[in-house]
Design a protein around this motif. Structure first.
Motif, PDB file in Angstrom:
ATOM      1  N   GLN A   1       0.834  -1.204   0.000  1.00 49.18           N
ATOM      2  CA  GLN A   1       0.000   0.000   0.000  1.00 49.18           C
ATOM      3  C   GLN A   1       0.869   1.255   0.000  1.00 49.18           C
ATOM      4  OE1 GLN A   1      -2.442  -0.689   3.457  1.00 49.18           O
ATOM      5  NE2 GLN A   1      -4.006  -1.673   2.222  1.00 49.18           N
ATOM      6  N   ASN A   2       2.161   1.071  -0.260  1.00 52.64           N
ATOM      7  CA  ASN A   2       3.088   2.191  -0.198  1.00 52.64           C
ATOM      8  C   ASN A   2       3.479   2.716  -1.575  1.00 52.64           C
ATOM      9  OD1 ASN A   2       4.491  -0.142  -0.751  1.00 52.64           O
ATOM     10  ND2 ASN A   2       6.269   0.397   0.459  1.00 52.64           N
ATOM     11  N   LEU A   3       2.718   2.353  -2.594  1.00 54.06           N
ATOM     12  CA  LEU A   3       2.948   2.829  -3.950  1.00 54.06           C
ATOM     13  C   LEU A   3       1.675   3.456  -4.467  1.00 54.06           C
ATOM     14  CD1 LEU A   3       4.511   3.045  -6.660  1.00 54.06           C
ATOM     15  CD2 LEU A   3       3.655   0.751  -7.181  1.00 54.06           C
ATOM     16  N   SER A   4       1.778   4.682  -4.935  1.00 60.00           N
ATOM     17  CA  SER A   4       0.657   5.387  -5.552  1.00 60.00           C
ATOM     18  C   SER A   4       1.077   5.799  -6.948  1.00 60.00           C
ATOM     19  CB  SER A   4       0.316   6.659  -4.764  1.00 60.00           C
ATOM     20  OG  SER A   4       0.005   6.366  -3.435  1.00 60.00           O
ATOM     21  N   LEU A   5       0.092   6.109  -7.764  1.00 56.63           N
ATOM     22  CA  LEU A   5       0.369   6.665  -9.082  1.00 56.63           C
ATOM     23  C   LEU A   5       0.001   8.140  -9.036  1.00 56.63           C
ATOM     24  CD1 LEU A   5      -0.976   3.782 -11.303  1.00 56.63           C
ATOM     25  CD2 LEU A   5       1.400   4.308 -10.723  1.00 56.63           C
ATOM     26  N   SER A   6       0.949   8.984  -9.415  1.00 60.66           N
ATOM     27  CA  SER A   6       0.742  10.426  -9.420  1.00 60.66           C
ATOM     28  C   SER A   6       0.516  10.879 -10.852  1.00 60.66           C
ATOM     29  CB  SER A   6       1.970  11.123  -8.824  1.00 60.66           C
ATOM     30  OG  SER A   6       1.824  12.521  -8.911  1.00 60.66           O
ATOM     31  N   VAL A   7      -0.630  11.508 -11.089  1.00 59.39           N
ATOM     32  CA  VAL A   7      -0.965  12.020 -12.417  1.00 59.39           C
ATOM     33  C   VAL A   7      -0.751  13.529 -12.399  1.00 59.39           C
ATOM     34  CG1 VAL A   7      -2.757  12.252 -14.175  1.00 59.39           C
ATOM     35  CG2 VAL A   7      -2.739  10.249 -12.671  1.00 59.39           C
TER      36      VAL A   7
ATOM     37  N   LEU B   1      -7.247   9.709  -4.122  1.00 60.61           N
ATOM     38  CA  LEU B   1      -8.350   8.768  -4.044  1.00 60.61           C
ATOM     39  C   LEU B   1      -7.825   7.350  -4.197  1.00 60.61           C
ATOM     40  CD1 LEU B   1      -9.309   7.545  -7.132  1.00 60.61           C
ATOM     41  CD2 LEU B   1      -9.568   9.984  -7.415  1.00 60.61           C
ATOM     42  N   VAL B   2      -8.669   6.410  -3.803  1.00 62.55           N
ATOM     43  CA  VAL B   2      -8.427   4.991  -4.048  1.00 62.55           C
ATOM     44  C   VAL B   2      -9.536   4.563  -4.999  1.00 62.55           C
ATOM     45  CG1 VAL B   2      -8.263   2.691  -3.035  1.00 62.55           C
ATOM     46  CG2 VAL B   2      -7.415   4.678  -1.762  1.00 62.55           C
ATOM     47  N   ASP B   3      -9.161   4.055  -6.169  1.00 62.99           N
ATOM     48  CA  ASP B   3     -10.183   3.699  -7.154  1.00 62.99           C
ATOM     49  C   ASP B   3     -10.883   2.386  -6.781  1.00 62.99           C
ATOM     50  OD1 ASP B   3      -8.672   1.489  -8.155  1.00 62.99           O
ATOM     51  OD2 ASP B   3      -7.960   2.599  -9.895  1.00 62.99           O
ATOM     52  N   LYS B   4     -11.860   2.006  -7.575  1.00 62.27           N
ATOM     53  CA  LYS B   4     -12.649   0.816  -7.266  1.00 62.27           C
ATOM     54  C   LYS B   4     -11.844  -0.472  -7.334  1.00 62.27           C
ATOM     55  CE  LYS B   4     -14.635   0.484 -11.918  1.00 62.27           C
ATOM     56  NZ  LYS B   4     -15.909   0.543 -12.646  1.00 62.27           N
ATOM     57  N   TYR B   5     -10.610  -0.407  -7.849  1.00 56.45           N
ATOM     58  CA  TYR B   5      -9.721  -1.577  -7.902  1.00 56.45           C
ATOM     59  C   TYR B   5      -8.649  -1.532  -6.809  1.00 56.45           C
ATOM     60  CZ  TYR B   5     -12.051  -1.950 -12.360  1.00 56.45           C
ATOM     61  OH  TYR B   5     -13.007  -2.019 -13.330  1.00 56.45           O
ATOM     62  N   GLN B   6      -8.810  -0.603  -5.863  1.00 58.50           N
ATOM     63  CA  GLN B   6      -7.910  -0.441  -4.711  1.00 58.50           C
ATOM     64  C   GLN B   6      -6.535   0.110  -5.104  1.00 58.50           C
ATOM     65  OE1 GLN B   6      -9.277  -0.697  -1.549  1.00 58.50           O
ATOM     66  NE2 GLN B   6     -11.039  -0.831  -2.916  1.00 58.50           N
ATOM     67  N   ILE B   7      -6.477   0.874  -6.202  1.00 61.19           N
ATOM     68  CA  ILE B   7      -5.243   1.549  -6.610  1.00 61.19           C
ATOM     69  C   ILE B   7      -5.316   2.982  -6.117  1.00 61.19           C
ATOM     70  CG2 ILE B   7      -3.804   2.276  -8.576  1.00 61.19           C
ATOM     71  CD1 ILE B   7      -4.022  -0.820  -8.125  1.00 61.19           C
ATOM     72  N   THR B   8      -4.246   3.439  -5.460  1.00 65.08           N
ATOM     73  CA  THR B   8      -4.193   4.793  -4.936  1.00 65.08           C
ATOM     74  C   THR B   8      -3.663   5.745  -6.006  1.00 65.08           C
ATOM     75  OG1 THR B   8      -3.798   3.926  -2.714  1.00 65.08           O
ATOM     76  CG2 THR B   8      -3.249   6.245  -3.098  1.00 65.08           C
ATOM     77  N   TRP B   9      -4.377   6.841  -6.201  1.00 61.64           N
ATOM     78  CA  TRP B   9      -4.033   7.856  -7.197  1.00 61.64           C
ATOM     79  C   TRP B   9      -3.877   9.215  -6.530  1.00 61.64           C
ATOM     80  CZ3 TRP B   9      -3.423   6.690 -12.374  1.00 61.64           C
ATOM     81  CH2 TRP B   9      -3.875   5.429 -12.790  1.00 61.64           C
ATOM     82  N   MET B  10      -2.922   9.994  -7.027  1.00 61.44           N
ATOM     83  CA  MET B  10      -2.754  11.395  -6.665  1.00 61.44           C
ATOM     84  C   MET B  10      -2.887  12.174  -7.972  1.00 61.44           C
ATOM     85  SD  MET B  10       0.686  11.032  -4.453  1.00 61.44           S
ATOM     86  CE  MET B  10       0.648  10.558  -2.758  1.00 61.44           C
ATOM     87  N   VAL B  11      -3.766  13.159  -7.995  1.00 65.00           N
ATOM     88  CA  VAL B  11      -3.952  13.966  -9.199  1.00 65.00           C
ATOM     89  C   VAL B  11      -3.490  15.380  -8.880  1.00 65.00           C
ATOM     90  CG1 VAL B  11      -5.608  14.822 -10.896  1.00 65.00           C
ATOM     91  CG2 VAL B  11      -5.868  12.511  -9.943  1.00 65.00           C
ATOM     92  N   ASN B  12      -2.649  15.922  -9.748  1.00 64.97           N
ATOM     93  CA  ASN B  12      -1.968  17.182  -9.462  1.00 64.97           C
ATOM     94  C   ASN B  12      -1.928  18.091 -10.689  1.00 64.97           C
ATOM     95  OD1 ASN B  12       0.117  18.544  -7.510  1.00 64.97           O
ATOM     96  ND2 ASN B  12       1.068  18.610  -9.529  1.00 64.97           N
TER      97      ASN B  12
END
Length: 142
Positions: free
Chosen positions: A81-87, A124-135
């Motif tokens: 849970q320590n990896l997010s995707l930053s957009v 947010l955490v999407d419906k597939y449990q992937i954490t996203w950061m939008v910037n």
């Protein structure tokens, strides 16, 4: 078109990890901010205030590796849970569009808002449990 970069979260050893990654990729930090540097140290111990709030380092022409430390008051970040995707987007409108689409069926943990560091940002955490950061960088970094 938005750009996606990996964002790693650590339990107090972000500085050590990024020093290692710096030696691996042979590059320099673009940014390195501690909680105490950002006026966010109130109520923190000295150790917590010295933790990394945000670090970024280019690892290729297209990709930036980013990271931060968690704070104990929020609990440890579990491996996996320590990896997010930053957009990173090119406009507020694009940020809102991507954020709102990713949020469908998911869980917004921080709504899109202007931040003290000069960005329009949300998580947010999407419906597939992937954490996203939008910037969207309202104030472009130098």
């Amino acid at each position: 078109m938005a750009q996606i970069n990996p964002y790693l979260t650590f339990n107090g050893n972000c500085e050590d990890a990024f020093s290692f990654y710096k030696s691996v990729f042979g590059t320099e930090f673009r940014e390195c901010m501690r909680f105490k540097d950002m006026g966010q140290a109130e109520g923190l111990t000295d150790e917590e205030a010295n933790r990394i709030m945000h670090v970024s380092m280019p690892i290729s022409k297209e990709t930036i590796l980013m990271g931060s430390d968690s704070l104990p008051k929020y609990g440890d970040v579990a491996v996996g849970q320590n990896l997010s995707l930053s957009v990173n987007t090119f406009s507020k409108e694009e940020a809102d569009k991507i954020f709102n689409r990713l949020a469908v069926g998911g869980n917004v943990t921080m709504p899109m808002e202007n931040t003290f560091w000069g960005a329009y940002f949300g998580m947010l955490v999407d419906k597939y449990q992937i954490t996203w950061m939008v910037n969207f960088d309202v104030e472009k970094p130098e």
